[in-house]
Scaffold this motif. Structure first.
Motif, PDB file in Angstrom:
ATOM      1  N   GLN A 136     -41.929   3.656 -19.795  1.00 64.20           N
ATOM      2  CA  GLN A 136     -42.562   3.212 -18.857  1.00 64.20           C
ATOM      3  C   GLN A 136     -41.896   2.437 -17.866  1.00 64.20           C
ATOM      4  OE1 GLN A 136     -45.851   0.773 -20.344  1.00 64.20           O
ATOM      5  NE2 GLN A 136     -46.062   2.229 -22.033  1.00 64.20           N
ATOM      6  N   ARG A 137     -40.534   2.432 -18.073  1.00 64.88           N
ATOM      7  CA  ARG A 137     -39.529   1.702 -17.402  1.00 64.88           C
ATOM      8  C   ARG A 137     -39.827   0.252 -17.130  1.00 64.88           C
ATOM      9  NH1 ARG A 137     -35.742   4.870 -15.808  1.00 64.88           N
ATOM     10  NH2 ARG A 137     -35.055   3.255 -14.281  1.00 64.88           N
ATOM     11  N   GLN A 138     -40.180  -0.219 -18.136  1.00 66.70           N
ATOM     12  CA  GLN A 138     -40.591  -1.824 -17.926  1.00 66.70           C
ATOM     13  C   GLN A 138     -39.519  -2.711 -18.247  1.00 66.70           C
ATOM     14  OE1 GLN A 138     -43.519  -3.062 -16.868  1.00 66.70           O
ATOM     15  NE2 GLN A 138     -45.203  -1.714 -16.976  1.00 66.70           N
ATOM     16  N   PHE A 139     -38.344  -2.576 -17.731  1.00 69.26           N
ATOM     17  CA  PHE A 139     -37.212  -3.252 -18.073  1.00 69.26           C
ATOM     18  C   PHE A 139     -37.416  -4.740 -17.522  1.00 69.26           C
ATOM     19  CE2 PHE A 139     -35.949   1.157 -17.367  1.00 69.26           C
ATOM     20  CZ  PHE A 139     -35.611   1.517 -18.578  1.00 69.26           C
ATOM     21  N   ASP A 140     -38.168  -5.098 -16.641  1.00 69.64           N
ATOM     22  CA  ASP A 140     -38.294  -6.473 -16.124  1.00 69.64           C
ATOM     23  C   ASP A 140     -39.337  -7.141 -16.958  1.00 69.64           C
ATOM     24  OD1 ASP A 140     -37.060  -8.596 -14.649  1.00 69.64           O
ATOM     25  OD2 ASP A 140     -38.965  -8.283 -13.287  1.00 69.64           O
ATOM     26  N   LEU A 141     -40.172  -6.479 -17.576  1.00 70.44           N
ATOM     27  CA  LEU A 141     -41.327  -7.024 -18.578  1.00 70.44           C
ATOM     28  C   LEU A 141     -42.116  -8.085 -17.354  1.00 70.44           C
ATOM     29  CD1 LEU A 141     -39.685  -8.636 -21.812  1.00 70.44           C
ATOM     30  CD2 LEU A 141     -40.839  -6.271 -21.366  1.00 70.44           C
ATOM     31  N   ALA A 142     -42.263  -7.388 -16.380  1.00 70.50           N
ATOM     32  CA  ALA A 142     -43.188  -8.072 -15.439  1.00 70.50           C
ATOM     33  C   ALA A 142     -44.555  -7.989 -15.660  1.00 70.50           C
ATOM     34  CB  ALA A 142     -43.080  -7.077 -13.938  1.00 70.50           C
ATOM     35  N   THR A 143     -45.298  -8.911 -15.639  1.00 68.70           N
ATOM     36  CA  THR A 143     -46.570  -8.980 -15.664  1.00 68.70           C
ATOM     37  C   THR A 143     -47.653  -8.738 -14.494  1.00 68.70           C
ATOM     38  OG1 THR A 143     -46.519 -11.403 -15.469  1.00 68.70           O
ATOM     39  CG2 THR A 143     -46.427 -10.828 -17.598  1.00 68.70           C
ATOM     40  N   PRO A 144     -48.601  -8.205 -14.767  1.00 70.01           N
ATOM     41  CA  PRO A 144     -49.488  -8.067 -15.968  1.00 70.01           C
ATOM     42  C   PRO A 144     -48.660  -6.903 -16.822  1.00 70.01           C
ATOM     43  CG  PRO A 144     -50.674  -7.184 -14.212  1.00 70.01           C
ATOM     44  CD  PRO A 144     -49.769  -7.860 -13.613  1.00 70.01           C
TER      45      PRO A 144
END
Length: 275
Positions: A254-262
């Motif tokens: 999902q390319r959530q490398f920054d762990l950005a929320t939500p």
């Protein structure tokens, strides 16, 4: 043991004094690539790990139980155990903060005795002298914030700072890569064992900064160690942890490398989110 062998912990806590103080240096935040040094991202990472360990995004500071897993009593936000040294360190740190009148003082001697027995090759599942510990721990956690402060301090000294030091040393700056190293360190240990975090990094090979291909390979190596651990007695328990790798790999997809929320994720068939 399914994680944090006593010997691995021995290496990780070499800098602790008899009272539980740690000489590990603090890590300066890098504003260009904060990763988990950013408090919000650290909170998100810890929520993810808590779902792996506790099936909730909330850190279970007051939890205490006997799981029958060979590690005695498991308690607190990071699953500190009487059979792997770190529960003793938390109680020592609590005493250092709160003084000898604290409600867990009477357990220091039996915890120290169990710790010495395990160091000599004894039974880590022993809970001799710990009758009533679980209730005393729960009450203290719910009524005295100093116990939870002690848990945070030991967690940071034993797991978070060493994992971030390791990440910095190999050039991993994004939050997801650091989460993968932190979760591996918490489960496997950060010592010198064949299944510990440093061994897995070495087996993966040198990373080229925040290369998603390296991170995926690292998780593949971790999966191999969970399926075929160095210590055969851990095989069944470690295989139960394979969904941890599945979830971390899904973040790469999902390319959530920054762990950005939500942020939402699935672990072992359950859905979680952090707003």
């Amino acid at each position: 043991m399914n994680r944090r062998s006593f010997l691995a912990l021995g290496a990780a806590v070499a800098g602790w004094t008899a009272l539980g103080a740690c000489s590990a240096p603090s890590i300066a935040a890098d504003p260009r690539a904060p990763g988990l040094l950013d408090p919000t991202r650290k909170h998100t990472a810890e929520a993810v790990i808590s779902t792996f360990e506790n099936s909730t995004t909330e850190l279970p500071y007051a939890a205490a139980q006997r799981l029958g897993d060979g590690r005695g009593i498991t308690a607190g936000r990071a699953g500190f155990t009487s059979g792997t040294h770190d529960l003793l360190l938390v109680v020592r740190r609590y005493e250092q903060i709160a003084g000898p009148q604290n409600p867990l003082h009477r357990y220091l001697q039996p915890l120290t005795r169990i710790d010495s027995q395990v160091a000599d090759g004894g039974d880590g599942d022993s809970t001799k002298g710990l009758d009533g510990f679980e209730d005393a721990w729960r009450r203290a956690s719910q009524t005295d914030p100093r116990l939870n402060q002690a848990q945070d301090a030991v967690y940071d000294d034993l797991y978070f700072r060493p994992a971030m030091d390791r990440a910095r040393a190999i050039g991993i700056t994004n939050a997801l890569g650091q989460l993968a190293l932190l979760d591996t360190g918490i489960q496997h240990g950060i010592g010198s064992g064949p299944d510990d975090l440093p061994a897995l990094i070495t087996e993966t090979g040198p990373p080229a900064g925040d290369d998603p291909a390296w991170l995926r390979r690292f998780l593949e190596v971790r999966r191999e160690h969970l399926e075929h651990p160095a210590y055969e007695e851990t095989t069944d328990v470690w295989r139960e942890s394979l969904p941890r790798v599945d979830t971390l790999e899904s973040f790469i997809d999902q390319r959530q490398f920054d762990l950005a929320t939500p942020l939402s994720w699935t672990f072992a068939g359950s859905r979680f989110n952090v707003g």
